[in-house]
Structures are given as structure tokens and as C-alpha cells.
Design an enzyme around this catalytic site. Structure first.
Site, short mmCIF file in Angstrom:
data_model
loop_
_atom_site.label_atom_id
_atom_site.label_comp_id
_atom_site.label_asym_id
_atom_site.label_seq_id
_atom_site.Cartn_x
_atom_site.Cartn_y
_atom_site.Cartn_z
CG HIS A 392 18.82 -4.12 -3.13
ND1 HIS A 392 19.91 -4.49 -3.45
CD2 HIS A 392 18.71 -3.97 -1.79
CE1 HIS A 392 20.81 -4.92 -2.65
NE2 HIS A 392 19.77 -4.67 -1.35
CD GLU A 393 16.52 -2.29 0.85
OE1 GLU A 393 16.52 -3.34 1.23
OE2 GLU A 393 17.78 -1.78 0.82
CG HIS A 396 16.41 -7.45 0.77
ND1 HIS A 396 17.10 -8.46 1.11
CD2 HIS A 396 17.10 -6.49 0.86
CE1 HIS A 396 18.33 -8.36 1.01
NE2 HIS A 396 18.51 -6.84 0.97
CG HIS A 399 13.99 -13.84 0.10
ND1 HIS A 399 15.46 -13.85 0.37
CD2 HIS A 399 13.52 -15.18 0.29
CE1 HIS A 399 15.88 -14.98 0.49
NE2 HIS A 399 14.81 -15.96 0.53
#
Length: 603
Positions: A392-393, A396, A399
């Protein structure tokens, strides 16, 4: 890393499990020295106050100086932020963060003249400058974004006053985080072996998911207790924060704090209402999940603390930090060489702070630094859940990484509405990878499907529940109601009861269900977890199944940052969020997952 009975001090954590802040500055003093220069540059820029409308060259100079100051301040502020979050009991780190906050406020105040002057510019004159002044075109969309706030940007003096008050207006957030991370203690409980262990934010799930009912009951009630004991303090802190957001919205001539928050990213409030309405129409899917667990576990009554028990009967696929990194790397090979190259940099250069230590901030997050690299905070537990948090992180982080390498700094940060898409995309890819890898193992199929379903429940249903709670609290506070602990307990209880449904018997205090949520101090943020999960479900399915052009469109999405409004960026990626179909499509996937696991369980 194995679970420890006592949390180690920060100094005892192995270097390889801590982020490398020397990638930002060699030490605290170097950061302070640079921060002084940034403050000085801000005061130099302030000399242009009153002159942004003189000519295009002056406007360009101001924008370029502001950009440079923003890049430097981000690096300085993040360094202090990470130092504090590494150990909130470290007085030197806390003091450093205080200095950064103070200087950031000073800089914000010095630059507060810019938006009001830009808003007042004559459109015809601005269009002429954009065509004739070399370099000004880079800022066209940024100028457009500022000018959309006409009617909400105040006078120069008023903006300066708000800037000076910003630290005080945001103090509830700091107080909450200090209380929650540094001062809250959950005591000790007995684990499955009868050993006494300290309960923490980081290890809570190990015990609430225990197959021993007495252990998970004890952990659940122990975790709730300090929130209940301090319920009036938590209520006063949340009331103070919401009051400040409502007051600022009123000062800026918005109808509500919700309108103020959503309009900043050109998101129609109907998106929020459509989410709540659509999820409420599909509450039966969440209730069905709890019914499946109740039947499979043969528990009557089925208590709230029974929800976390893995249906496979035990905690499967436990992974060390090193194993978790490899699993994420393997799953994301479908993303191509550029993505994998960025992920290797993240894993090999200590961009991640993995181990839990005394005083460390709970949970997990990612924060990007345009002049350097992203950083990730984790609190690793060796559970598969931690590997999903890493994926998940890392979404980020990539991105941020892609945006930083394709956009100037003023467009490098994606709008908040898009922030959770890249992270939940990675969770979905990891799920597909594991289901495929263990397709012939019934027990692991059940375990992985449960992880996926929990993702839907946690990201769509739980976050929409929080969104309803948050919106109700804001509306009632705006009407003049003081948000007492009793009232917050009341509205939270009604929502928890509605979302869990008839199969789950609630236990303990109602306070913990709202008091433990740090995202309530981020002003209408939580609803975006739900919208992002729905969007990411569709995008990840297209990439995983290698639909033509899907990967290129997704990488373009990562690279776009904030270079356009989020609706436009998503349309380029192939998603239309102007209607609720994307939510319905996502919930069809949940229904499929429920069918699959129900079949495997022979219910």
C-alpha cells in the site's frame, strides 16, 4: 522481525530497519541552517507584495521564487516531521519539529499576499502574459487553480492573519497525535502461551486475531480502555479541530467545511453523497460477510472481537520484513521495468522505517520529498497484513516517485482525491498474485480471499462509516452543538450497529470506535479511501489481465501528479467518477469474492 514482549528504544533498532534521513540532511544543525536561508528567501519574496499585477515578468519571478521556497521548505519540514515521528518521546526531535512548524508559519505568512493578488488579476491581461512571457506557461494550471477560489480568498491582511494563526488553529491535530502516540498506554495482557506482553498500537492485531477467544477479548477491551478513560479529552480535542475547520470555512465564505475541502480539488459534493448512498444500498454484502464468519467459526453469540479470527484457523503466510519486500517485488513485476526500478531504490536505500519502537508514531504512511525521495513509516509485525501495508505505502511512494520525475514541483503532488488510488491498486495486485500463486491450496485460498474481503470491508464500508460519522459531527458542530463524548458515542454507536448488522454483538465502549481514528484530523479525508478502493479495483483488474493499453494509461496516471483536476486525470486513465457505476462495479467484485470463499467453506 519477531514480536518482542517489550518495545525497544529507538537506539536499539537495527540501522537497516530505520529510514536514512541523511539523504535529506547530515544532521539537525544542517537542516536548521538551510531553514534560515529559506525564511530569508521568503522575506525577499515578500518585497514583491503589491506588485504581482505590474507585469508578467514580475508575476513569473514571484512564482519561480515561491516554487523554490516550497521545494526547500518541504525538505526541511519533512526532515523534522520524520525525526519527531521516529520517537515522539525524543525532546530534541520534538523541539526541532516545533521550530519547523514555527518557521513554516512565518514563511506562509510572508507569502500569503500572493493568492489574493493573483485572484484579482484581470483575466484578459493574464491571458496576454501567458502568451508573451517565456516560462509563465508552466504555471498556467496553477494560476487557474488559485483563481478558482475567487470569492474564498480573503484580503492580504486577512490572509496574513490566518497564516499567523495557522499553528494555533491546527494545534488539536498535534495534541491528538501526542496523546495517541506518546502518552497512551494499553497495559499488558496474557498471550496464547500465558506470557505477559505489552499491548501496543503495532501489535494489537496479533492478539485481536488470535484463535484463543480469551486473548482477543482481553486485547480488545484493553485497547478500548484508555480511550474510554480519556474520552472527554478526546472529545474536546476533536471538537476543537472541527470548530477550527468550520470557522475557517465560514471566514472563506463556504457553506460548510465539506464544501471547502472538496472544492479545493474540484470535487462535487455529490460524489460524497453518492458514496454514502451507494454503500448503504449494499450493506447486505458486509452483513453477509459477518454471517459467513459466524457460521464458519461456529460462534454463538458472535462478538465484535470475533471478527478478526482468520477463517483458515491460523495466521498463514507470516513474513519477515525481508520476505515481505520480496513478495511485493514479485507481485508487482506486472508493472514493468520502470516501476520495478523505483521499487528497488525504495527497498535498497532505506526509504522505509520498518520496526516498531517506543514512542514511534503508530500506523503507516508515505510522504514524498521532491528534492530527494519518498519515505515510508511502518510498524512491522510479521503478519501478512504488514506485507499488504508495505504494498500500500509503496504504491504511494511510486506515485510520488513517478510524479516527481515527470512534473515540476508545483504539480508533483497528486490531488488528495487521487492519493489512495495508487496504494490500493497495489493491494489488489498483491491479492491477485497470491490467489494465482496458491491457486491449488484451498487453505491459502481461503486465507487470501479473506484478506481481500477485509480490504473491501475496511476501505469501502469502514471508511464510509467514518465518513458518515465525520459529516454528522461537522454539521452538528456548525449548528452550534458541542461535540461531547456522550454525543460522539451516540452517533458512533448508531453507525457501528448499522454497518455491522444483526450478526455481530457489540462489546465495550463506543468511544474507541471514533477516538482512535487519526484521519478525523485531516478534514474530510476518509471518504477518499472508499472511492479510491473502488477506482483501484477496476484499474488493477485491467492491468493484471493485461488489457491493451491499461499499463501505459496507469503509468501515465502515476506520472500526472496534480497537473490537471482529478476528474480529468481519472478519465484519461479510463475511469468516470461523475456517476456511481464505478462503486457498483467494485462491489460486484466483493460479491464474487464472497461467493468464492463461501464455496470453499462449503456453507
Amino acid at each position: 522481525m519477531s514480536r518482542q514482549k517489550e518495545l525497544p528504544a529507538r537506539s536499539a533498532v537495527p540501522t537497516e530497519l530505520k529510514w536514512d534521513l541523511t539523504l535529506l540532511y547530515p544532521d539537525d544543525q544542517a537542516m536548521k541552517d538551510q531553514l534560515k536561508q529559506t525564511v530569508s528567501q521568503a522575506h525577499q519574496l515578500h518585497q514583491l507584495a503589491g506588485h504581482l499585477g505590474d507585469d508578467g515578468e514580475t508575476l513569473l519571478k514571484a512564482l519561480q521564487m515561491s516554487k523554490s521556497i516550497g521545494e526547500a521548505l518541504e525538505r526541511e519540514y519533512v526532515y523534522a516531521f520524520l525525526r519527531r515521528d521516529s520517537d515522539t518521546t525524543d525532546a530534541q526531535a520534538t523541539e526541532l519539529y516545533g521550530v519547523a512548524e514555527q518557521k513554516a508559519t512565518e514563511i506562509e505568512t510572508a507569502l500569503s499576499f500572493m493568492d489574493p493578488e493573483i485572484v484579482k488579476l484581470d483575466q484578459e491581461k493574464l491571458d496576454q502574459w501567458l502568451q508573451s512571457v517565456d516560462g509563465l506557461g508552466e504555471f498556467k494550471f496553477a494560476l487557474h487553480q488559485i483563481r478558482l477560489q475567487r470569492g474564498h480568498v480573503l484580503t492580504v491582511d486577512e490572509e496574513q492573519l490566518l497564516s499567523r494563526l495557522s499553528r494555533s488553529l491546527s494545534s488539536a491535530d498535534t495534541i491528538y497525535n501526542t496523546l495517541n502516540d506518546a502518552d497512551l498506554h494499553f497495559g499488558k495482557i496474557k498471550d496464547e502461551n500465558g506470557d505477559t506482553v505489552e499491548l501496543t498500537h503495532g501489535n494489537r492485531s496479533q492478539f485481536t486475531e488470535s484463535t484463543n477467544r480469551e486473548v482477543r477479548k482481553a486485547a480488545t477491551l484493553a485497547y478500548q480502555k484508555p480511550y474510554h478513560d480519556l474520552r472527554n479529552t478526546f472529545a474536546a480535542t476533536l471538537n476543537s479541530y472541527i470548530d477550527s475547520r468550520n470557522s475557517i470555512a465560514t471566514l472563506r465564505h463556504y457553506k460548510s467545511a465539506r464544501q471547502a475541502s472538496l472544492s479545493a480539488n474540484q470535487i462535487d459534493e455529490q460524489v460524497y453523497d453518492t458514496l454514502v448512498a451507494t454503500v448503504n444500498q449494499h450493506l447486505d454484502l458486509a452483513h453477509r460477510w459477518y454471517s459467513i464468519k459466524k457460521k464458519a467459526l461456529k460462534l454463538e453469540p458472535f462478538y465484535q472481537y470475533d471478527i478478526g479470527v482468520p477463517l483458515a484457523g491460523k495466521d498463514l503466510l507470516r513474513t519477515t520484513f525481508a520476505e515481505g519486500k520480496q513478495m511485493v517485488m514479485d507481485a508487482l513485476q506486472v508493472m514493468g521495468p520502470d516501476y520495478i526500478d523505483g521499487l528497488k531504490k525504495e527497498f535498497d536505500n532505506r526509504w522505509i522505517d520498518a520496526a516498531e519502537n517506543r514512542g514511534k508514531r503508530s500506523g503507516g504512511y508515505q510522504i514524498g520529498v521532491y528534492q530527494a525521495n519518498p519515505y515510508i513509516l511502518l510498524n512491522w509485525t510479521d503478519k501478512l497484513y504488514s506485507t499488504f501495508v508495505l504494498a500500500h505505502e509503496s504504491g504511494h511512494a511510486m506515485h510520488s516517485w513517478f510524479s516527481q520525475h515527470h512534473q515540476p514541483s508545483e504539480y508533483a503532488d497528486a490531488p488528495i482525491f487521487l492519493a489512495e488510488v495508487a496504494s490500493t491498486f497495489n493491494e489488489n495486485i498483491l491479492t491477485e498474485y497470491l490467489l494465482n500463486k496458491y491457486r491449488d491450496n484451498r487453505e491459502l485460498q481461503i486465507f487470501i480471499l479473506e484478506q481481500s474481503i477485509n480490504g473491501f470491508i475496511g476501505s469501502i464500508y469502514r471508511q464510509t462509516q467514518f465518513a458518515e460519522f465525520e459529516d454528522t459531527a461537522y454539521r452538528e458542530q456548525q449548528k452550534g452543538r458541542t461535540l461531547t463524548a456522550d454525543y460522539l458515542d451516540q452517533i458512533s454507536h448508531q453507525l457501528v450497529e448499522k454497518y455491522y448488522g444483526p450478526n455481530v454483538k457489540l462489546v465495550g465502549t463506543d468511544t474507541q470506535s471514533w477516538a482512535y481514528v487519526p484521519h478525523f484530523y485531516m478534514n474530510y479525508y476518509v471518504y477518499q479511501y472508499a472511492t479510491s478502493w473502488a477506482i483501484a479495483t477496476t484499474l488493477s483488474e485491467r492491468v493484471w489481465t493485461k488489457q491493451p493499453g491499461a499499463l501505459d494509461r496507469y503509468l501515465d496516471f502515476l506520472s500526472a501528479g496534480g497537473s490537471a483536476d482529478p476528474i480529468t486525470i481519472l478519465k484519461r486513465a479510463g475511469i468516470d467518477v461523475t456517476n456511481g457505476q464505478y462503486l457498483n462495479d467494485s462491489l460486484k467484485v466483493l460479491q464474487k469474492r464472497l461467493d468464492q470463499i463461501e464455496g470453499l467453506l462449503n456453507l
